[in-house]
Each structure stands twice: as structure tokens, then as C-alpha cells.
Design an enzyme around this catalytic site. Structure first.
Site, PDB file in Angstrom:
ATOM      1  N   GLY A 169       5.615   7.872  -1.586  1.00 59.67           N
ATOM      2  CA  GLY A 169       4.512   6.981  -1.219  1.00 59.67           C
ATOM      3  C   GLY A 169       3.265   7.764  -0.848  1.00 59.67           C
ATOM      4  N   ASN A 203       3.665  -0.478   8.889  1.00 61.36           N
ATOM      5  CA  ASN A 203       5.020   0.033   9.074  1.00 61.36           C
ATOM      6  C   ASN A 203       5.478   0.013  10.522  1.00 61.36           C
ATOM      7  OD1 ASN A 203       2.842   2.094   8.764  1.00 61.36           O
ATOM      8  ND2 ASN A 203       4.377   3.421   9.682  1.00 61.36           N
ATOM      9  N   GLN A 214       5.954  -0.769   2.550  1.00 62.97           N
ATOM     10  CA  GLN A 214       6.905  -1.485   3.418  1.00 62.97           C
ATOM     11  C   GLN A 214       7.325  -2.856   2.878  1.00 62.97           C
ATOM     12  OE1 GLN A 214       8.681  -0.454   5.825  1.00 62.97           O
ATOM     13  NE2 GLN A 214       7.685   1.507   6.208  1.00 62.97           N
ATOM     14  N   HIS A 242      12.542   5.311  -1.268  1.00 65.52           N
ATOM     15  CA  HIS A 242      13.511   5.429  -0.160  1.00 65.52           C
ATOM     16  C   HIS A 242      13.410   4.310   0.874  1.00 65.52           C
ATOM     17  CE1 HIS A 242      11.195   7.333   3.278  1.00 65.52           C
ATOM     18  NE2 HIS A 242      10.365   7.634   2.294  1.00 65.52           N
ATOM     19  N   THR A 291       7.977  17.583 -14.745  1.00 70.69           N
ATOM     20  CA  THR A 291       9.179  17.033 -15.391  1.00 70.69           C
ATOM     21  C   THR A 291       9.712  15.855 -14.576  1.00 70.69           C
ATOM     22  OG1 THR A 291       9.662  19.209 -16.240  1.00 70.69           O
ATOM     23  CG2 THR A 291      11.488  17.637 -16.248  1.00 70.69           C
ATOM     24  N   CYS A 321       5.643  13.030  17.889  1.00 74.08           N
ATOM     25  CA  CYS A 321       5.926  14.071  18.865  1.00 74.08           C
ATOM     26  C   CYS A 321       5.333  15.382  18.345  1.00 74.08           C
ATOM     27  CB  CYS A 321       7.434  14.203  19.022  1.00 74.08           C
ATOM     28  SG  CYS A 321       7.895  15.222  20.397  1.00 74.08           S
TER      29      CYS A 321
HETATM   30  N1  PLP Z   1       3.006   4.217   3.668  1.00 70.45           N
HETATM   31  C1  PLP Z   1       3.746   3.553   4.552  1.00 70.45           C
HETATM   32  C2  PLP Z   1       3.272   2.222   5.037  1.00 70.45           C
HETATM   33  C3  PLP Z   1       4.948   4.085   5.000  1.00 70.45           C
HETATM   34  O1  PLP Z   1       5.677   3.408   5.895  1.00 70.45           O
HETATM   35  C4  PLP Z   1       5.367   5.349   4.508  1.00 70.45           C
HETATM   36  C5  PLP Z   1       6.612   5.971   4.998  1.00 70.45           C
HETATM   37  O2  PLP Z   1       6.952   5.942   6.147  1.00 70.45           O
HETATM   38  C6  PLP Z   1       4.554   6.003   3.584  1.00 70.45           C
HETATM   39  C7  PLP Z   1       3.380   5.409   3.181  1.00 70.45           C
HETATM   40  C8  PLP Z   1       4.929   7.338   3.023  1.00 70.45           C
HETATM   41  O3  PLP Z   1       5.945   7.237   2.083  1.00 70.45           O
HETATM   42  P1  PLP Z   1       6.791   8.523   1.682  1.00 70.45           P
HETATM   43  O4  PLP Z   1       7.692   8.840   2.823  1.00 70.45           O
HETATM   44  O5  PLP Z   1       7.548   8.122   0.464  1.00 70.45           O
HETATM   45  O6  PLP Z   1       5.817   9.613   1.397  1.00 70.45           O
END
Ligand code: PLP
Length: 407
Positions: A74, A153, A181, A203, A239, A327
Site C-alpha cells: 500500500g 485505519n 482499509q 495483507h 519481476t 513508539c
Molecule cells: N494506508 C493505510 C490506510 C494503511 O492502514 C496501511 C497499513 O497499515 C497502509 C496504507 C500501508 O500499507 P502497506 O503496509 O501495505 O505498505
């Protein structure tokens, strides 16, 4: 971990790889390990598997398969979208985003500021919503792209993507949404949303880490972020991660089939958890408006308690949740999302995110509800004792205090 069973309530962080997804990807980690760009059959046939996965993820978002670019995650998708808009429109040097985006977006935008771009981080109100009129006013002729997440998120708060897309279109600015999300939780239809670009990450929908996608609407000028070979029609070199792409395709099918469960059963588990906490534990506040919100997320502030202390005690009980605070080198920075919503830093530091998923059961929710009130009373008793006898606790490390309390 001493606990053998664990109670996973952190599905916005990552999700369990579904058994059917593992099964789908395994042949590509064993006998079918070729390179899809090879000219001989052993490699070339993998192209079909990649294309079949592309059709499946395209159908998850109601796109044409040619509008899908596979990426590594992402974060890459978000970076690539903004990068492309700026590269394709060198005369435009302004980016508009919000103060509550994921770091995958915010930190890239900060980087762009250092490179000389202008970035506006739109503020949010106390319930996490944005002011759409302010958004409209902030777009200017030099705005290359507006990037606003669909659902947050940390709080699950959703933004009016269709409305924002229409404004951007009328102002001739590209519009990208981070929809990482949303799969399996909301129906995604890029045609209805009318966005130019949209990011997903595998994921978060029961596929492995290491693959994502960027939807790029047809006829949108796109310049690659990762420059190399001709993979992905020249839009992303490298690839193809065949096994993960196949897994992503299978997970997309699963997300479509579990959508109803997430919107009904998972939502009612979340509601049960949230309303019981707010009702039975004094000094608790929900962070973010009630609706529109993702069906699986609940973010709650506990007055007078450090979220890290709750997390440690939860960990001993096998409960996985997240504090939403980063953290850094031992000091706890409160969540930038909660701070942007105007929460005072101590409440932000006392906030926990519960994010449920398709594998959660009512028994698991009951397990949390059985333990959480006791944990909060214990932690509050410790802090009030600390306040009355500060010297007694002075030398004690915070973590040690908490660990003892949990015994
Ligand atoms: N954008 C949002 C809203 C997310 O919650 C996350 C992951 O926590 C990401 C982007 C980033 O995705 P990735 O972990 O696949 O880089």
C-alpha cells in the site's frame, strides 16, 4: 508467549493469511517458480496466472484488468500515485491531502515538501470528519493531485470519496484515494466512486505481505515510480511477485464472499464490544464519529490510563490490539490522527484501537469484556497510588510497575 491461544483484534494492522489463500499460492513457491517474462513455456504460462489474478482483483473494485498495476504494498501504491501526478504535470506543484492519512502518505508528502512541493494537510473536526467546503477552497489551479483516504485505519472514520472526486473533477485536479482499509468491509466500485487512482494492500485482506495494487483509471497519464523492465505494461518495473499476486487474486474472491459477514456479524460484534466498554467502564470515550465508519473498527480513550500499560496486560492474556501511537526511541508519541481530532495528548496516549475481522467470535469479545474492566481499575488504582505516594514509585520503571500489576 506463555499464552497458547491468542485473541486477535488488530486486523487493521494485518490479517491472518486465509488457508485457501495459502493453498492457492503454494504451487508458485514450489514447482511453478519460473519468470512470467520468459519466452519458454515453463515461465510464460505463469503470465496466465498473473492475468487471472489481475481479473480477480479488478473485479473486487469493479475495474478493467488493464487498469490494475501490481505493486509491493500500500505504501508503494500511495507514493506511486502522488509521484505520477506530479511527474505528469510538472507545471503543478501543489498536493492536497489530510492531516490524518497513514504515514505511507503523510511522510511521502513531507518528503515532497523538502523537494520544493507545496502540500496542504487538511485539518479534521473533533469527530474525525473533514470540512468539504474547506477542501474545495484549498484546491487551486496548481493542485496536481488530491489524496484523501477512504477510511481511517485508526478510527475507521470514512470520508465522502464520491463527493470529493466530483469536486476534484470540476477543478481539474487528479484524485487518489488510499482504500487500504476497505476491502472486505465496504463494497468498492471505482466507477461509482469515480476516482482516478486507488490503493490497496493484500495483507489487509487475508493475503500475505509484499503485494499491493494501484488502480489507475483508463486514459490517466501515468508515469512509473519504480523504473525498470516492461512489466505491468511499463507502469512498474520488477519481476512479478507471482505467488503473492496469485494469493492476492484468491483473497479478492474471499473478500467479496465475506463482505456480508463483515457488514453484519462482525459489525454487531464490534458494536457489542464498543457499547459494553462505554457503558461498563467509566471514563471512556469513543474516538471518531459513530457513522459513517468501517464496520470492524473501534477506537476508545481510557481516561487516566496509558494505552501501553493496557497493551502489556492484554499481551499477558494473549489479546492483540493496537494503541495507535508510534513508539519512537522509547518516547511515546501520541497518535497524529487523534491529535488532529483535537484530543488532548494524555487521552490520545490512553487510546486503544480494536479492529475485528472475519475470524473473530463472540466468545473472544466476551473474553475481552471479562478482563478489560479489571485491567482498567487496576491501572487506575496504580496511578492514583503513584499520585499520592510519588516517592514510593519514583525509582520504579513504568514497565516494571505494570508488569507487576498484571500478575
Ligand atoms: N494506508 C493505510 C490506510 C494503511 O492502514 C496501511 C497499513 O497499515 C497502509 C496504507 C500501508 O500499507 P502497506 O503496509 O501495505 O505498505
Amino acid at each position: 508467549m506463555s499464552q497458547s491461544k491468542f485473541y486477535y483484534f488488530d486486523n487493521n494492522a494485518t490479517t491472518r493469511v486465509a488457508p485457501e489463500v495459502v493453498e492457492a499460492m503454494l504451487p508458485f513457491l514450489s514447482e511453478r517458480w519460473g519468470n512470467p517474462s520468459s519466452s519458454y513455456h515453463f515461465g510464460k504460462q505463469l503470465n496466465k496466472d498473473v492475468e487471472s489474478a489481475r481479473e480477480k482483483v479488478a473485479s473486487l473494485v469493479n475495474a478493467d484488468p488493464r487498469e490494475i498495476v501490481f505493486t509491493s504494498c500500500g505504501t508503494e501504491s500511495n507514493n506511486a500515485a502522488i509521484h505520477s501526478a506530479l511527474a505528469a504535470h510538472p507545471e503543478k506543484r501543489h498536493v492536497l491531502t489530510t492531516a490524518v492519512e497513514h504515514s505511507a502518505n503523510i511522510n511521502y508528502c513531507r518528503h515532497l515538501q523538502q523537494q520544493g512541493c507545496e502540500v496542504s494537510f487538511l485539518p479534521v473536526e473533533s469527530d474525525g470528519a473533514i470540512d468539504i467546503h474547506l477542501l474545495e477552497k484549498t484546491i487551486r489551479p496548481g493542485t496536481a493531485i488530491v489524496s484523501v483516504m477512504w477510511a481511517n485505519n485508526e478510527t475507521g472514520v470514512m470520508f465522502p470519496i464520491e463527493e470529493i472526486a466530483a469536486i476534484c473533477r470540476s477543478k481539474h485536479a487528479l484524485f487518489h484515494t488510499d482504500a487500504v482499509q476497505t476491502p472486505g468491509k465496504l463494497k468498492i466500485d471505482v466507477k461509482d466512486l469515480d476516482v482516478d487512482m486507488l490503493s490497496l494492500s493484500a495483507h489487509k485482506l487475508h493475503a500475505p505481505k509484499g503485494v499491493g495494487l494501484l488502480y489507475v483509471k483508463r486514459r490517466t497519464k501515468f508515469l512509473p515510480y519504480i523504473i525498470g523492465g516492461h512489466q505491468e505494461r511499463g507502469r512498474r518495473g520488477g519481476t512479478e511477485n507471482v505467488a503473492n499476486i496469485v494469493a492476492f487474486g484468491r483473497a479478492a474472491e474471499l473478500a467479496m464472499s465475506t463482505l456480508k459477514d463483515e457488514q453484519t456479524r462482525v459489525r454487531s460484534l464490534r458494536d457489542k464490544l464498543e457499547s459494553a466498554i462505554l457503558k461498563t467502564i467509566p471514563g471512556t470515550i469513543r474516538n471518531g464519529g459513530k457513522e459513517p465508519r468501517l464496520p470492524n473498527t473501534s477506537n476508545i480513550a481510557f481516561e487516566g490510563v496509558e494505552a501501553e500499560a493496557i497493551l502489556m496486560m492484554f499481551d499477558q492474556l494473549g489479546i492483540c490490539v493496537s494503541s495507535g501511537s508510534a513508539c519512537t526511541t522509547g518516547s511515546l508519541d501520541p497518535s497524529h490522527v487523534l491529535i488532529a481530532m483535537g484530543l488532548n495528548p494524555s487521552l490520545a496516549r490512553g487510546s486503544i484501537r480494536f479492529s475485528l475481522g472475519i475470524y473473530n467470535t463472540e466468545d473472544e469479545v466476551d473474553y475481552i469484556l471479562e478482563h478489560l474492566p479489571k485491567i482498567i481499575s487496576k491501572l487506575r488504582a496504580i496511578s492514583s497510588e503513584k499520585a499520592t505516594h510519588p516517592h514510593h514509585h519514583k525509582k520504579k520503571d513504568h514497565a516494571e510497575t505494570v508488569a507487576n500489576a498484571a500478575n
